[in-house]
Design an enzyme around this catalytic site. Sequence first.
Site, short mmCIF file in Angstrom:
data_model
loop_
_atom_site.label_atom_id
_atom_site.label_comp_id
_atom_site.label_asym_id
_atom_site.label_seq_id
_atom_site.Cartn_x
_atom_site.Cartn_y
_atom_site.Cartn_z
N HIS A 23 -3.58 4.80 5.03
CA HIS A 23 -4.87 4.11 4.95
C HIS A 23 -5.87 4.91 4.11
O HIS A 23 -6.57 4.36 3.26
CB HIS A 23 -5.42 3.88 6.36
CG HIS A 23 -6.78 3.29 6.35
ND1 HIS A 23 -7.00 1.99 5.93
CD2 HIS A 23 -7.99 3.80 6.67
CE1 HIS A 23 -8.31 1.74 6.00
NE2 HIS A 23 -8.91 2.81 6.44
N TYR A 61 4.38 5.99 10.01
CA TYR A 61 4.83 4.77 10.72
C TYR A 61 5.48 3.75 9.79
O TYR A 61 6.08 2.79 10.24
CB TYR A 61 3.61 4.12 11.42
CG TYR A 61 2.41 3.99 10.51
CD1 TYR A 61 2.28 2.93 9.63
CD2 TYR A 61 1.42 4.97 10.50
CE1 TYR A 61 1.20 2.83 8.76
CE2 TYR A 61 0.33 4.88 9.64
CZ TYR A 61 0.23 3.81 8.78
OH TYR A 61 -0.83 3.71 7.91
N ARG A 84 0.88 -1.18 0.00
CA ARG A 84 0.00 0.00 0.00
C ARG A 84 0.91 1.22 0.00
O ARG A 84 1.62 1.46 0.97
CB ARG A 84 -0.86 -0.04 1.28
CG ARG A 84 -2.00 0.95 1.29
CD ARG A 84 -2.58 1.08 2.69
NE ARG A 84 -1.65 1.78 3.56
CZ ARG A 84 -1.67 1.74 4.90
NH1 ARG A 84 -2.58 1.06 5.53
NH2 ARG A 84 -0.78 2.41 5.59
C1 LIG Z 1 -14.76 -5.89 10.99
C2 LIG Z 1 -14.00 -4.59 10.90
N1 LIG Z 1 -13.06 -4.32 11.81
C3 LIG Z 1 -12.38 -3.14 11.76
C4 LIG Z 1 -12.64 -2.23 10.78
C5 LIG Z 1 -11.89 -0.90 10.72
N2 LIG Z 1 -10.94 -0.93 9.61
C6 LIG Z 1 -11.25 -0.39 8.42
S1 LIG Z 1 -10.03 -0.59 7.30
C7 LIG Z 1 -9.04 -1.40 8.41
C8 LIG Z 1 -7.71 -1.92 7.99
C9 LIG Z 1 -7.82 -2.86 6.85
O1 LIG Z 1 -6.59 -3.40 6.49
P1 LIG Z 1 -6.51 -4.44 5.33
O2 LIG Z 1 -7.58 -5.46 5.46
O3 LIG Z 1 -5.12 -4.94 5.28
O4 LIG Z 1 -6.88 -3.61 4.03
P2 LIG Z 1 -6.09 -2.38 3.36
O5 LIG Z 1 -6.57 -1.14 4.02
O6 LIG Z 1 -4.64 -2.62 3.58
O7 LIG Z 1 -6.46 -2.42 1.92
C10 LIG Z 1 -9.68 -1.51 9.63
C11 LIG Z 1 -9.11 -2.16 10.82
C12 LIG Z 1 -13.66 -2.55 9.85
N3 LIG Z 1 -13.99 -1.72 8.85
N4 LIG Z 1 -14.31 -3.74 9.93
#
Ligand SMILES: Cc1ncc(C[n+]2csc(CCOP(=O)(O)OP(=O)(O)O)c2C)c(N)n1
Length: 424
Positions: free
Chosen positions: A315, A323, A311
């Site tokens: 976020h 970080y 990525r």
């Molecule tokens: C069940 C759930 N837990 C927590 C979140 C909050 N949240 C949104 S995005 C994220 C990180 C996601 O990381 P990843 O799955 O690696 O996807 P990326 O952002 O790297 O594409 C979190 C913890 C959520 N949306 N749904």
Amino acid sequence: MAKKKQKQIITKPSSRRPDANPTTANQRTYTIPDYRLEKPSFTIRQVRKADGVRYEVSGDFNGTVPPIRESRYLNRQQHLEIYRWMLLNRKMETALENLYKQGKVVGGVYFGLGQEACSCASAYALKKEDWLGPMIRNQGSTLVRGFSPRDIMMQYMAKAGSPTRGRDASSHFGDIQDRNVVSPISTLGDLIPVLAGVALGARLQGRNIAVMTYIGDGGQSTGVTYEGLNFAAVQSLGLVLLVENNLWGYSTPADMQFRVKDLAERAIAYGIPGVIVDGTDACQVYDAAHEACERARRGEGPTLIEAKMMRMKGHAIHDAAEYVPKPLFEYWRKRDPIARFENYLVSVKKWLTREENEKLIADVDRQLEEDRDYAVASPMPSPESAAGGVYCDGCHEVKPKYGMAKTTERTHARPKPESVAHIK
Ligand SMILES: Cc1ncc(C[n+]2csc(CCOP(=O)(O)OP(=O)(O)O)c2C)c(N)n1
Ligand SMILES: [Mg+2]
């Protein structure tokens, strides 16, 4: 040929039926194909310093940038189309970033920088009758599936003409009538059983289709990911799950998220095929997605594709990704999916002259400028329209479930129970 990597699970030898060679007789082997031409090896550790906690990365950063792997299925024209989608994906996100900085976006902006090959080449493997369930970073997949940059920009600006007509900002939109796109669901993993359900619905109509969705390295840890994929496996539903291992789940590195070496190994536990691809190589992504879709359409069940990449931003737009250790960005910047694909098409395959390439890029820029201007000039929704439905316009009467609150005039005296404001 792809170099095969063998995973071994050694079961406990049975005490009742001793074998001449108990170790090998009870040993089962599983194969996870790994199509990558380079296998980066880093470890990210959390370390405590006097001024707080930070991440440090160790590993080999000096490898030469891998070439694009030759596709077994794509012809010249298809390569060029995927390249164009990737350019459109990236440039649209740059335009969105600028619109955000001009204060024109309602809410945040999510980027798929560095992941364009994964989004675009996977969705390109779908046929019209198949279904897609994109996540927030898969704006490229949404473009490939037929939404225009104009739709996506208007959505981010909550314009009246946007897919949800201004009722949702960012990316919660789909099209279940024409484009077979399920809206992204923010609750991570929930799209998986939904897409499995779409495949089940098609099965009940006598058809086997491919249904594609995505989950991140972070999101794959959720219980619903297991439930949805297990259900698809047991029912042999044509789910194609791209596990986008981009090394970060928000600010948590993948090394702190799971213990398996490769997330594709999880396929073994579901009893389905798993495969690893370089998520920055459009040809690898397409070939794996195409094979998984074909398997799905034959009614043979789901496939888990782990796409490894990085990525390349935070976020979302609010996150500067301070970080992330800098060497990781430098390493993956050299492996940029678009620059490498461009070099492959122009210099290696010679399928595009420099002039044709410049023309193609200028054409994408022109389309984006037009779409951006249209989106900016288009009106916001009227206040009254907020009470309307998202998915229907007057075809269903939506009545308040509990009626309206009834209130009575208050006196200074302590109100009697029957005169207290109440909701029926
Ligand atoms: C069940 C759930 N837990 C927590 C979140 C909050 N949240 C949104 S995005 C994220 C990180 C996601 O990381 P990843 O799955 O690696 O996807 P990326 O952002 O790297 O594409 C979190 C913890 C959520 N949306 N749904
Ligand atoms: Mg991630």
